[in-house]
Design a protein around this motif. Structure first.
Motif, mmCIF file in Angstrom:
data_model
loop_
_atom_site.group_PDB
_atom_site.id
_atom_site.type_symbol
_atom_site.label_atom_id
_atom_site.label_comp_id
_atom_site.label_asym_id
_atom_site.label_seq_id
_atom_site.Cartn_x
_atom_site.Cartn_y
_atom_site.Cartn_z
ATOM 1 N N ARG A 158 40.444 25.073 -3.102
ATOM 2 C CA ARG A 158 40.672 25.432 -1.708
ATOM 3 C C ARG A 158 40.888 24.147 -0.908
ATOM 4 N NH1 ARG A 158 36.339 23.718 1.085
ATOM 5 N NH2 ARG A 158 34.249 23.828 0.188
ATOM 6 N N LYS A 159 41.341 24.276 0.313
ATOM 7 C CA LYS A 159 41.497 23.119 1.186
ATOM 8 C C LYS A 159 40.141 22.441 1.373
ATOM 9 C CE LYS A 159 43.197 21.723 5.739
ATOM 10 N NZ LYS A 159 43.771 22.185 7.031
ATOM 11 N N ALA A 160 40.117 21.125 1.211
ATOM 12 C CA ALA A 160 38.899 20.313 1.311
ATOM 13 C C ALA A 160 37.921 20.580 0.165
ATOM 14 C CB ALA A 160 38.199 20.498 2.653
ATOM 15 N N GLY A 161 38.384 21.262 -0.888
ATOM 16 C CA GLY A 161 37.544 21.454 -2.064
ATOM 17 C C GLY A 161 37.336 20.140 -2.808
ATOM 18 N N GLN A 162 36.285 20.090 -3.614
ATOM 19 C CA GLN A 162 35.926 18.847 -4.292
ATOM 20 C C GLN A 162 36.285 18.881 -5.780
ATOM 21 O OE1 GLN A 162 32.062 17.200 -3.633
ATOM 22 N NE2 GLN A 162 32.072 17.614 -1.440
ATOM 23 N N PHE A 163 36.675 17.722 -6.275
ATOM 24 C CA PHE A 163 37.033 17.532 -7.676
ATOM 25 C C PHE A 163 36.171 16.414 -8.242
ATOM 26 C CE2 PHE A 163 39.505 14.883 -10.648
ATOM 27 C CZ PHE A 163 39.767 15.805 -11.650
ATOM 28 N N GLY A 183 47.160 14.286 -4.291
ATOM 29 C CA GLY A 183 46.657 14.833 -3.037
ATOM 30 C C GLY A 183 45.170 15.094 -3.043
ATOM 31 N N ILE A 184 44.479 14.553 -4.038
ATOM 32 C CA ILE A 184 43.017 14.627 -4.084
ATOM 33 C C ILE A 184 42.508 13.207 -3.854
ATOM 34 C CG2 ILE A 184 41.000 15.164 -5.485
ATOM 35 C CD1 ILE A 184 42.668 17.239 -6.952
ATOM 36 N N GLU A 185 41.993 12.948 -2.677
ATOM 37 C CA GLU A 185 41.615 11.586 -2.300
ATOM 38 C C GLU A 185 40.263 11.197 -2.905
ATOM 39 O OE1 GLU A 185 42.135 7.885 -0.632
ATOM 40 O OE2 GLU A 185 43.557 9.555 -0.757
ATOM 41 N N PRO A 186 40.222 10.109 -3.687
ATOM 42 C CA PRO A 186 38.945 9.645 -4.254
ATOM 43 C C PRO A 186 37.981 9.258 -3.135
ATOM 44 C CG PRO A 186 40.815 8.555 -5.315
ATOM 45 C CD PRO A 186 41.353 9.265 -4.102
ATOM 46 N N LYS A 187 36.752 9.784 -3.185
ATOM 47 C CA LYS A 187 35.780 9.542 -2.114
ATOM 48 C C LYS A 187 34.484 8.888 -2.594
ATOM 49 C CE LYS A 187 36.254 10.617 1.554
ATOM 50 N NZ LYS A 187 36.881 9.846 2.659
ATOM 51 N N TYR A 188 34.092 9.142 -3.845
ATOM 52 C CA TYR A 188 32.799 8.609 -4.306
ATOM 53 C C TYR A 188 32.902 8.273 -5.789
ATOM 54 C CZ TYR A 188 27.743 7.958 -4.441
ATOM 55 O OH TYR A 188 26.486 7.418 -4.557
ATOM 56 N N GLY A 207 36.530 13.485 -5.637
ATOM 57 C CA GLY A 207 37.536 13.416 -4.593
ATOM 58 C C GLY A 207 37.614 14.718 -3.822
ATOM 59 N N ILE A 208 38.310 14.674 -2.703
ATOM 60 C CA ILE A 208 38.462 15.837 -1.833
ATOM 61 C C ILE A 208 39.941 16.146 -1.660
ATOM 62 C CG2 ILE A 208 38.117 16.739 0.498
ATOM 63 C CD1 ILE A 208 35.557 15.149 0.653
ATOM 64 N N LYS A 209 40.296 17.403 -1.859
ATOM 65 C CA LYS A 209 41.680 17.836 -1.662
ATOM 66 C C LYS A 209 42.067 17.650 -0.201
ATOM 67 C CE LYS A 209 44.779 21.812 -2.226
ATOM 68 N NZ LYS A 209 44.898 23.190 -2.763
ATOM 69 N N GLY A 210 43.056 16.791 0.032
ATOM 70 C CA GLY A 210 43.495 16.532 1.393
ATOM 71 C C GLY A 210 42.564 15.648 2.184
#
Length: 240
Positions: A158-163, A183-188, A207-210
């Protein structure tokens, strides 16, 4: 029928059947299931579930979530369903037989909150391919590759879902580049070390989608003390 072993985890609260000589899950799957922290009522998708270890450990630790595992190898998906049933988790864990590159939203009932994966990480043509087909498919990019994993994760989230993914640290640049380009931005990011003094062997990236740019590196995780005994983090992974 292929001979199986029956192993117990979480002080005997979980049982997992595995092929005696085929592909057996590694500590990678245990680490990933320990580091993922879902919220109540979330639905999680595991790409390449093998014998179902990650969905089962997640569902056991987090009793208010639902997990879907996808596995291309029929022998392993059958085993995953057996393990789900043996652990009385069929009401919250489902296993699908499918090539993840061909997975559709209709297969899983709609977009999910999180995608997790411990995918094959050795590039096709690199290193010796194991003669055992289960092990070969699980370790080498024979049936799927990193780009396919990332594209599938993006489609299923989903939008803002986590991977979240566990991957060899030597391929960290490949991983981060593939995430961002999809389009999945690495965050941690968490580096995994066998011992505090040893180089990192694995990395877990979420990462977070978008999501917006900005990557935080968390504290490194060591599995063993210098004397070879388990660290507290390692003990927690097996205590449930």
């Amino acid at each position: 029928m292929e001979p199986l072993t029956r192993d117990h985890f979480f002080n005997g609260k979980i049982v997992l059947n595995q092929p005696a000589s085929g592909y057996r899950f590694s500590i990678d799957a245990v680490i990933l299931s320990h580091l993922v922290c879902p919220l109540p009522d979330e639905t999680i998708l595991d790409l390449g579930t093998g014998c179902g270890v990650i969905p089962i450990m997640l569902a056991f630790r987090h009793p208010e979530i639902r997990v879907i595992g996808v596995e291309i190898q029929p022998s392993l998906s059958r085993l995953a369903r057996q393990n789900v049933a043996d652990n009385r988790l069929a009401h919250r864990v489902r296993v699908i037989d499918k090539d993840i590159g061909k997975l559709l939203l209709t297969d899983i009932g709609g977009a999910v909150d999180r995608v997790v994966t411990n995918p094959p990480y050795r590039k096709r043509g690199s290193g010796r391919i194991n003669a055992d087909s289960q092990r070969a498919v699980a370790r080498h990019e024979l049936k799927t590759d990193l780009d396919t994993v990332m594209r599938t994760a993006w489609r299923m989230l989903r939008k803002a879902g986590q991977f979240s993914i566990i991957y060899p640290s030597v391929r960290c640049v490949d991983l981060v580049a593939a995430m961002r380009s999809t389009g999945i931005e690495p965050k941690y990011l968490t580096m995994i070390h066998s011992k505090p003094s040893s180089p990192a062997r694995l990395v877990v990236v979420t990462g977070i989608k978008g999501g917006r740019p900005g990557l935080e590196a968390g504290p490194p995780l060591a599995l063993y003390h210098e004397d070879g005994t388990y660290t507290r983090a390692m003990e927690a992974m097996f205590s449930g």
